[in-house]
Design a protein around this motif. Structure first.
Motif, PDB file in Angstrom:
ATOM      1  N   ASN A  12       0.802  -1.222   0.000  1.00  0.00           N
ATOM      2  CA  ASN A  12       0.000   0.000   0.000  1.00  0.00           C
ATOM      3  C   ASN A  12       0.842   1.282   0.000  1.00  0.00           C
TER       4      ASN A  12
ATOM      5  N   ARG B 157       4.133  -3.954  21.974  1.00  0.00           N
ATOM      6  CA  ARG B 157       3.674  -4.077  23.363  1.00  0.00           C
ATOM      7  C   ARG B 157       3.683  -5.555  23.777  1.00  0.00           C
TER       8      ARG B 157
ATOM      9  N   LEU C 145       2.396  -8.697  26.184  1.00  0.00           N
ATOM     10  CA  LEU C 145       1.133  -9.033  26.853  1.00  0.00           C
ATOM     11  C   LEU C 145       1.328  -9.182  28.357  1.00  0.00           C
TER      12      LEU C 145
ATOM     13  N   ILE D 268      -2.181 -13.166  17.990  1.00  0.00           N
ATOM     14  CA  ILE D 268      -2.940 -12.430  19.008  1.00  0.00           C
ATOM     15  C   ILE D 268      -3.092 -10.971  18.588  1.00  0.00           C
TER      16      ILE D 268
ATOM     17  N   GLY E 270      -6.156  -7.673  17.162  1.00  0.00           N
ATOM     18  CA  GLY E 270      -7.228  -7.446  16.196  1.00  0.00           C
ATOM     19  C   GLY E 270      -6.993  -6.209  15.348  1.00  0.00           C
TER      20      GLY E 270
ATOM     21  N   ASP F 223      -4.383  -3.895  12.458  1.00  0.00           N
ATOM     22  CA  ASP F 223      -3.824  -4.114  11.117  1.00  0.00           C
ATOM     23  C   ASP F 223      -2.681  -5.126  11.140  1.00  0.00           C
ATOM     24  N   ALA F 224      -1.833  -5.004  12.164  1.00  0.00           N
ATOM     25  CA  ALA F 224      -0.656  -5.879  12.207  1.00  0.00           C
ATOM     26  C   ALA F 224      -1.090  -7.328  12.366  1.00  0.00           C
ATOM     27  N   ALA F 225      -2.011  -7.603  13.289  1.00  0.00           N
ATOM     28  CA  ALA F 225      -2.461  -8.979  13.503  1.00  0.00           C
ATOM     29  C   ALA F 225      -3.080  -9.538  12.219  1.00  0.00           C
TER      30      ALA F 225
ATOM     31  N   ARG G  62      -9.565 -10.199  21.583  1.00  0.00           N
ATOM     32  CA  ARG G  62     -10.317 -10.072  22.839  1.00  0.00           C
ATOM     33  C   ARG G  62     -11.713  -9.462  22.662  1.00  0.00           C
TER      34      ARG G  62
ATOM     35  N   GLN H 283      -8.228  -2.084   9.490  1.00  0.00           N
ATOM     36  CA  GLN H 283      -8.937  -1.583   8.310  1.00  0.00           C
ATOM     37  C   GLN H 283      -9.849  -2.700   7.791  1.00  0.00           C
TER      38      GLN H 283
ATOM     39  N   LEU I 211      -8.576  -5.405   5.323  1.00  0.00           N
ATOM     40  CA  LEU I 211      -7.692  -6.430   5.889  1.00  0.00           C
ATOM     41  C   LEU I 211      -8.509  -7.442   6.690  1.00  0.00           C
TER      42      LEU I 211
ATOM     43  N   TYR J 197       0.604  -9.415  18.373  1.00  0.00           N
ATOM     44  CA  TYR J 197       0.483  -8.080  17.753  1.00  0.00           C
ATOM     45  C   TYR J 197      -0.504  -7.255  18.560  1.00  0.00           C
ATOM     46  N   ALA J 198      -0.071  -6.847  19.750  1.00  0.00           N
ATOM     47  CA  ALA J 198      -0.962  -6.145  20.682  1.00  0.00           C
ATOM     48  C   ALA J 198      -0.705  -4.642  20.683  1.00  0.00           C
ATOM     49  N   GLY J 199      -0.247  -4.117  19.557  1.00  0.00           N
ATOM     50  CA  GLY J 199      -0.046  -2.673  19.474  1.00  0.00           C
ATOM     51  C   GLY J 199       1.369  -2.270  19.838  1.00  0.00           C
TER      52      GLY J 199
ATOM     53  N   PHE K  85      -3.454   7.253  12.285  1.00  0.00           N
ATOM     54  CA  PHE K  85      -3.240   6.293  11.203  1.00  0.00           C
ATOM     55  C   PHE K  85      -1.744   6.098  10.999  1.00  0.00           C
ATOM     56  N   ARG K  86      -1.225   4.967  11.462  1.00  0.00           N
ATOM     57  CA  ARG K  86       0.220   4.745  11.372  1.00  0.00           C
ATOM     58  C   ARG K  86       0.534   3.875  10.161  1.00  0.00           C
TER      59      ARG K  86
HETATM   60  P1  NAP Z   1      -3.253  -1.477  17.103  1.00  0.00           P
HETATM   61  O1  NAP Z   1      -3.960  -0.927  15.930  1.00  0.00           O
HETATM   62  O2  NAP Z   1      -3.077  -0.649  18.334  1.00  0.00           O
HETATM   63  O3  NAP Z   1      -3.998  -2.833  17.508  1.00  0.00           O
HETATM   64  C1  NAP Z   1      -3.572  -3.573  18.612  1.00  0.00           C
HETATM   65  C2  NAP Z   1      -4.513  -4.741  18.797  1.00  0.00           C
HETATM   66  O4  NAP Z   1      -4.054  -5.503  19.896  1.00  0.00           O
HETATM   67  C3  NAP Z   1      -5.955  -4.298  19.100  1.00  0.00           C
HETATM   68  O5  NAP Z   1      -6.852  -5.095  18.392  1.00  0.00           O
HETATM   69  C4  NAP Z   1      -6.050  -4.509  20.604  1.00  0.00           C
HETATM   70  O6  NAP Z   1      -7.318  -4.900  21.021  1.00  0.00           O
HETATM   71  C5  NAP Z   1      -5.096  -5.654  20.841  1.00  0.00           C
HETATM   72  N1  NAP Z   1      -4.509  -5.618  22.178  1.00  0.00           N
HETATM   73  C6  NAP Z   1      -3.903  -4.574  22.802  1.00  0.00           C
HETATM   74  N2  NAP Z   1      -3.495  -4.945  24.036  1.00  0.00           N
HETATM   75  C7  NAP Z   1      -3.865  -6.226  24.177  1.00  0.00           C
HETATM   76  C8  NAP Z   1      -3.754  -7.150  25.241  1.00  0.00           C
HETATM   77  N3  NAP Z   1      -3.127  -6.836  26.402  1.00  0.00           N
HETATM   78  N4  NAP Z   1      -4.258  -8.388  25.075  1.00  0.00           N
HETATM   79  C9  NAP Z   1      -4.869  -8.722  23.896  1.00  0.00           C
HETATM   80  N5  NAP Z   1      -5.011  -7.903  22.853  1.00  0.00           N
HETATM   81  C10 NAP Z   1      -4.506  -6.652  23.002  1.00  0.00           C
HETATM   82  O7  NAP Z   1      -1.771  -1.981  16.756  1.00  0.00           O
HETATM   83  P2  NAP Z   1      -1.140  -2.633  15.420  1.00  0.00           P
HETATM   84  O8  NAP Z   1      -2.067  -3.576  14.767  1.00  0.00           O
HETATM   85  O9  NAP Z   1       0.216  -3.122  15.837  1.00  0.00           O
HETATM   86  O10 NAP Z   1      -0.945  -1.394  14.460  1.00  0.00           O
HETATM   87  C11 NAP Z   1      -0.160  -0.290  14.910  1.00  0.00           C
HETATM   88  C12 NAP Z   1      -0.261   0.813  13.897  1.00  0.00           C
HETATM   89  O11 NAP Z   1       0.390   0.411  12.691  1.00  0.00           O
HETATM   90  C13 NAP Z   1      -1.722   1.127  13.506  1.00  0.00           C
HETATM   91  O12 NAP Z   1      -1.861   2.505  13.364  1.00  0.00           O
HETATM   92  C14 NAP Z   1      -1.909   0.417  12.188  1.00  0.00           C
HETATM   93  O13 NAP Z   1      -2.839   1.052  11.343  1.00  0.00           O
HETATM   94  C15 NAP Z   1      -0.504   0.454  11.586  1.00  0.00           C
HETATM   95  N6  NAP Z   1      -0.286  -0.720  10.725  1.00  0.00           N
HETATM   96  C16 NAP Z   1      -0.768  -0.661   9.433  1.00  0.00           C
HETATM   97  C17 NAP Z   1      -0.624  -1.759   8.589  1.00  0.00           C
HETATM   98  C18 NAP Z   1      -1.169  -1.712   7.191  1.00  0.00           C
HETATM   99  O14 NAP Z   1      -1.682  -0.680   6.774  1.00  0.00           O
HETATM  100  N7  NAP Z   1      -1.114  -2.776   6.414  1.00  0.00           N
HETATM  101  C19 NAP Z   1      -0.004  -2.933   9.062  1.00  0.00           C
HETATM  102  C20 NAP Z   1       0.446  -2.958  10.371  1.00  0.00           C
HETATM  103  C21 NAP Z   1       0.284  -1.856  11.202  1.00  0.00           C
HETATM  104  P3  NAP Z   1      -8.568  -3.872  20.998  1.00  0.00           P
HETATM  105  O15 NAP Z   1      -8.969  -3.773  19.557  1.00  0.00           O
HETATM  106  O16 NAP Z   1      -9.568  -4.567  21.863  1.00  0.00           O
HETATM  107  O17 NAP Z   1      -8.066  -2.605  21.585  1.00  0.00           O
END
Ligand code: NAP
Length: 322
Positions: free
Chosen positions: A51, A123, A125, A157, A159, A161-163, A182, A189, A192, A243-245, A288-289
């Motif tokens: 993308n 992050r 867990l 793990i 929900g 974009d990364a997961a 969870r 998005q 995805l 992939y918990a953020g 939006f990262r």
């Molecule tokens: P994120 O968007 O913050 O999502 C983290 C996910 O982990 C959420 O679904 C969250 O659940 C869950 N989570 C957080 N703490 C948890 C815990 N202790 N136990 C279980 N689940 C937990 O992080 P990300 O997916 O790593 O993405 C980070 C940034 O990078 C975002 O802005 C994303 O858009 C970007 N990114 C984009 C792409 C792409 O465009 N292809 C790919 C990768 C990343 P909840 O939903 O319940 O909060």
């Protein structure tokens, strides 16, 4: 004016820092980039970057992976004259208009403006078994470790974009991918999420929490909780990709203003609450990262830093006129 080692010092060399370096050097600033690891940041781990505008992985010869893109960015920044060093930054101080960056090695560098592009780290867990089995079935990088688990049962793990992206990647290696989230819906998005839900190799378990990772020498099972019923159950498996953020890396700028989650707040010029400190990329408060967002912010930050430096140089020159 007091002599400095650089006009602009950039902390971090992910897509934001690399783009800022390129724009800064091209604008004739003396640019120093300090990165503690390999330049590229999190983008290094993107297997297929589908993308980023203009790069179509299916086109022969096109940039395909995050690794290839950031490598090109790195070379491009160097071509324009940016200087890179590999060191850990320990602190950043400001005295008058001069910033001093102190490194773990004891070296110091002085500059007129700083761009913080230090990114974010995954992050944890913080559950039993996560640390014990890290590198022995627990991983945060599907690209790096996925190939060890061909046709094995893999838990993913999260929900976001990364997961979703990584579950999709892992489903090419194994037909037994189980995505544990969870909540009852994805944060990712829509496109995805839909791809994951349609994928016959991925089973999605909503409303489910990972409580523990179990095994002897390596992962052999996980303990899960059905959040709706409170039921706990054990499921056999070989790997857990988490992939918990992310957590923003802001330890070198403790005093800049941040949001409730610890991300650095800037104005639209990427200026932070401290004059002369700009910020770009995943460490910045932004909904939006993306690689493209980080690159765009890096360009804006470099442009704003150049204007800031011009301003303080101009003020000093005016001040010198009797
Ligand atoms: P994120 O968007 O913050 O999502 C983290 C996910 O982990 C959420 O679904 C969250 O659940 C869950 N989570 C957080 N703490 C948890 C815990 N202790 N136990 C279980 N689940 C937990 O992080 P990300 O997916 O790593 O993405 C980070 C940034 O990078 C975002 O802005 C994303 O858009 C970007 N990114 C984009 C792409 C792409 O465009 N292809 C790919 C990768 C990343 P909840 O939903 O319940 O909060």
């Amino acid at each position: 004016m007091v002599k400095t080692d650089a006009d602009l010092i950039i902390l971090g060399a992910g897509p934001a820092g690399l783009t800022a370096a390129q724009y800064g050097a091209r604008a004739n600033m003396r640019v120093l980039v300090i990165e503690e690891l390999t330049p590229g940041g999190q983008a290094l781990f993107i297997g297929v970057l589908e993308n980023y505008p203009g790069y179509m992985p299916s086109t022969p010869g096109a940039v395909k992976s995050g690794f290839e893109l950031v490598n090109n960015m790195y070379q491009q920044a160097q071509t324009f004259g940016a200087v890179f060093i590999t060191e850990t930054v320990q602190s950043l101080q400001k005295e008058g208009d001069i910033f001093t960056v102190c490194l773990a090695s004891g070296k110091t560098f002085r500059g007129l403006a700083v761009i913080v592009a230090t990114g974010a780290q995954h992050r944890l867990l913080d559950i039993p078994g996560e640390e014990t089995f890290s590198g022995r079935g627990v991983s945060y990088c599907a690209n790096c470790d996925g190939p060890f688990f061909k046709e094995k049962k893999i838990f993913v793990i999260g929900g976001g974009d990364a997961a979703c992206d990584e579950a999709q990647f892992l489903s090419r290696l194994s037909s037994q991918v189980v995505l544990i989230h969870r909540r009852d819906r994805f944060r990712s998005q829509k496109a995805l999420a839909e791809r994951v839900l349609r994928n016959p190799h991925i089973t999605v378990c909503f409303n489910t929490r990972l409580l523990e990772i179990r095994g002897v020498q390596k992962v052999s099972s996980v303990l899960l909780e059905n959040i709706l019923t409170g039921e706990h159950y054990e499921e056999a498996g070989d790997a857990v990709f988490i992939y918990a953020g992310a957590i923003p890396q802001t330890s070198v700028v403790p005093d800049v203003q941040k949001d409730a989650s610890g991300y650095i707040i800037t104005d639209q010029e990427m200026a932070t609450s401290i004059p002369g400190i700009f910020c770009a990329g995943d460490v910045r408060a932004c909904p939006f990262r993306q690689v493209v967002v980080a690159a765009g912010e890096g360009a804006v930050a470099a442009h704003s830093a150049a204007a800031y430096i011009d301003r303080i140089k101009g003020e000093e020159a005016l001040g010198a006129i009797p």
